[in-house]
Scaffold this motif. Sequence first.
Motif, PDB file in Angstrom:
ATOM      1  N   GLY A   1       0.682  -1.128   0.078  1.00 30.55           N
ATOM      2  CA  GLY A   1      -0.009  -0.032  -0.130  1.00 30.55           C
ATOM      3  C   GLY A   1       0.935   1.202   0.059  1.00 30.55           C
ATOM      4  O   GLY A   1       0.521   2.149  -0.837  1.00 30.55           O
ATOM      5  N   ARG A   2       1.778   1.136   0.974  1.00 24.07           N
ATOM      6  CA  ARG A   2       2.859   2.332   0.743  1.00 24.07           C
ATOM      7  C   ARG A   2       3.569   2.513  -0.291  1.00 24.07           C
ATOM      8  O   ARG A   2       3.699   3.744  -0.863  1.00 24.07           O
ATOM      9  N   LEU A   3       3.930   1.502  -1.309  1.00 15.81           N
ATOM     10  CA  LEU A   3       4.613   1.457  -2.081  1.00 15.81           C
ATOM     11  C   LEU A   3       3.659   2.232  -3.190  1.00 15.81           C
ATOM     12  O   LEU A   3       4.088   3.075  -4.293  1.00 15.81           O
ATOM     13  N   LYS A   4       2.263   1.771  -3.469  1.00 16.88           N
ATOM     14  CA  LYS A   4       1.581   2.184  -4.297  1.00 16.88           C
ATOM     15  C   LYS A   4       1.181   3.570  -4.159  1.00 16.88           C
ATOM     16  O   LYS A   4       0.914   4.371  -5.188  1.00 16.88           O
ATOM     17  N   ALA A   5       1.111   3.999  -3.052  1.00 14.94           N
ATOM     18  CA  ALA A   5       0.930   5.339  -2.863  1.00 14.94           C
ATOM     19  C   ALA A   5       2.046   6.341  -3.450  1.00 14.94           C
ATOM     20  O   ALA A   5       1.689   7.430  -4.003  1.00 14.94           O
ATOM     21  N   LYS A   6       3.259   5.720  -2.934  1.00 19.44           N
ATOM     22  CA  LYS A   6       4.391   6.441  -3.395  1.00 19.44           C
ATOM     23  C   LYS A   6       4.550   6.533  -4.932  1.00 19.44           C
ATOM     24  O   LYS A   6       4.910   7.638  -5.585  1.00 19.44           O
ATOM     25  N   LEU A   7       3.991   5.446  -5.428  1.00 19.23           N
ATOM     26  CA  LEU A   7       4.244   5.422  -7.025  1.00 19.23           C
ATOM     27  C   LEU A   7       3.196   6.269  -7.505  1.00 19.23           C
ATOM     28  O   LEU A   7       3.597   7.353  -8.557  1.00 19.23           O
ATOM     29  N   ALA A   8       2.078   6.433  -7.222  1.00 17.86           N
ATOM     30  CA  ALA A   8       0.957   7.365  -7.493  1.00 17.86           C
ATOM     31  C   ALA A   8       1.517   8.705  -7.167  1.00 17.86           C
ATOM     32  O   ALA A   8       1.184   9.780  -8.082  1.00 17.86           O
ATOM     33  N   ARG A   9       2.178   9.071  -6.610  1.00 19.96           N
ATOM     34  CA  ARG A   9       2.681  10.371  -6.107  1.00 19.96           C
ATOM     35  C   ARG A   9       3.734  11.062  -6.847  1.00 19.96           C
ATOM     36  O   ARG A   9       3.809  12.034  -7.375  1.00 19.96           O
ATOM     37  N   LEU A  10       4.587   9.760  -7.262  1.00 20.60           N
ATOM     38  CA  LEU A  10       5.708  10.197  -8.374  1.00 20.60           C
ATOM     39  C   LEU A  10       5.049  10.453  -9.728  1.00 20.60           C
ATOM     40  O   LEU A  10       5.664  11.259 -10.331  1.00 20.60           O
ATOM     41  N   ARG A  11       4.401   9.608  -9.993  1.00 19.88           N
ATOM     42  CA  ARG A  11       3.651   9.917 -11.322  1.00 19.88           C
ATOM     43  C   ARG A  11       3.172  11.008 -11.207  1.00 19.88           C
ATOM     44  O   ARG A  11       2.814  11.782 -12.413  1.00 19.88           O
ATOM     45  N   GLU A  12       2.377  11.743 -10.131  1.00 19.33           N
ATOM     46  CA  GLU A  12       1.732  12.950 -10.267  1.00 19.33           C
ATOM     47  C   GLU A  12       2.706  14.099 -10.516  1.00 19.33           C
ATOM     48  O   GLU A  12       2.420  14.949 -11.367  1.00 19.33           O
TER      49      GLU A  12
END
Length: 364
Positions: free
Chosen positions: A28-39
């Motif tokens: 969950g933390r990894l996916k949240a970080k991934l979404a933030r980086l893509r933003e």
Amino acid sequence: MALEEDIKAVEDEISKTKYNKATEGHIGRLKAKLARLREEVQKRASSKSGGEGFSVKKSGDASVVLVGFPSVGKSTLLNSLTGTQSQVAAYEFTTLDVVPGSMEYKGATIQILDVPGLVKGAASGRGRGKEVIAVVRNADLAVILLDVFQLVHYDVLVEELNDAGIRINSRPPDVTIRKKPRGGISINSTVNLDLDGDTIRSIMGEYRLHNADVVIRENIDIDQLIDVILGNRKYIPAIVVINKIDLADEYTLRACKEKFPDALLVSADKKIHIDELKEILFNRLGFIRIYLKPQGKQPDMDEPLIVRYGSTIGDICDRLHRDFRNRFRYAQVWGRSAKHKGQRVGLDHILYDNDILTIILRKQ
């Protein structure tokens, strides 16, 4: 390049981590970080391109955008649907700007938008992807157009739209998050959840949300929770259309139907199944017909007002004249949305297909 490398590293770690209850919070933390980086990548692409995208003025009763790889036949399809002459050629990136066309069908005026082809990496700005994505976000319906010989493009297109925050054929999760000054994360759910509280809190912590009331009314996954937190996702309906069937053999056509049983197979060049496509567009856009009745007179049953499903009396007022909402007294409705013939209703009343409507205004 550092952002792209960070994204690749997070993607690799997610793919290598086996999903189970013990690893759920970490993923969950990894996916949240991934979404933030893509933003962040999208913001940088927007700043480099000098804006949010092509400037397209919406017109008609609804807008439809043609989404596909270069040379898939978007321009030819636009011409077949509308008669608009969009440049057609047998090489990539013929369309370098948005070409709008207007399709008249069953009394509705539907704007069709031909945009430059999407390619892999479009969500990060490649191939004018940022500008194209901006047009897609503002459309009422997306037509995902595939070449009959390149069905693999579908997964790439959906992935690019998803990375750009566009969710096709889905709706926003029924989740409410209200920030508060203190008190930590309070989670209340009306259903049984697969996600546990620690996972939800760790994902929210990635976005520095440490104090909030969370109400969850449906079973959601990690990605849906991230979408709610970000709050900038666009949910639009889409249909799949497979083009160039006049060039395909029976085996290829059978493979298309097996892989995409709900898709419409067309030939934009030979105008095969174009009428069927018009009907599908009309139905998927959710149009309804409202017949206006002047007070004391018979309704005009020849020229209905075409609006979208879910439209209210207030929406009709806004559509008819900018002053109608301010001068509104009441309305009368005959039809399925009325409890009885000529029911008096207010601005919030939702209309149904084939309703007859009278609007009573205050005198100026």
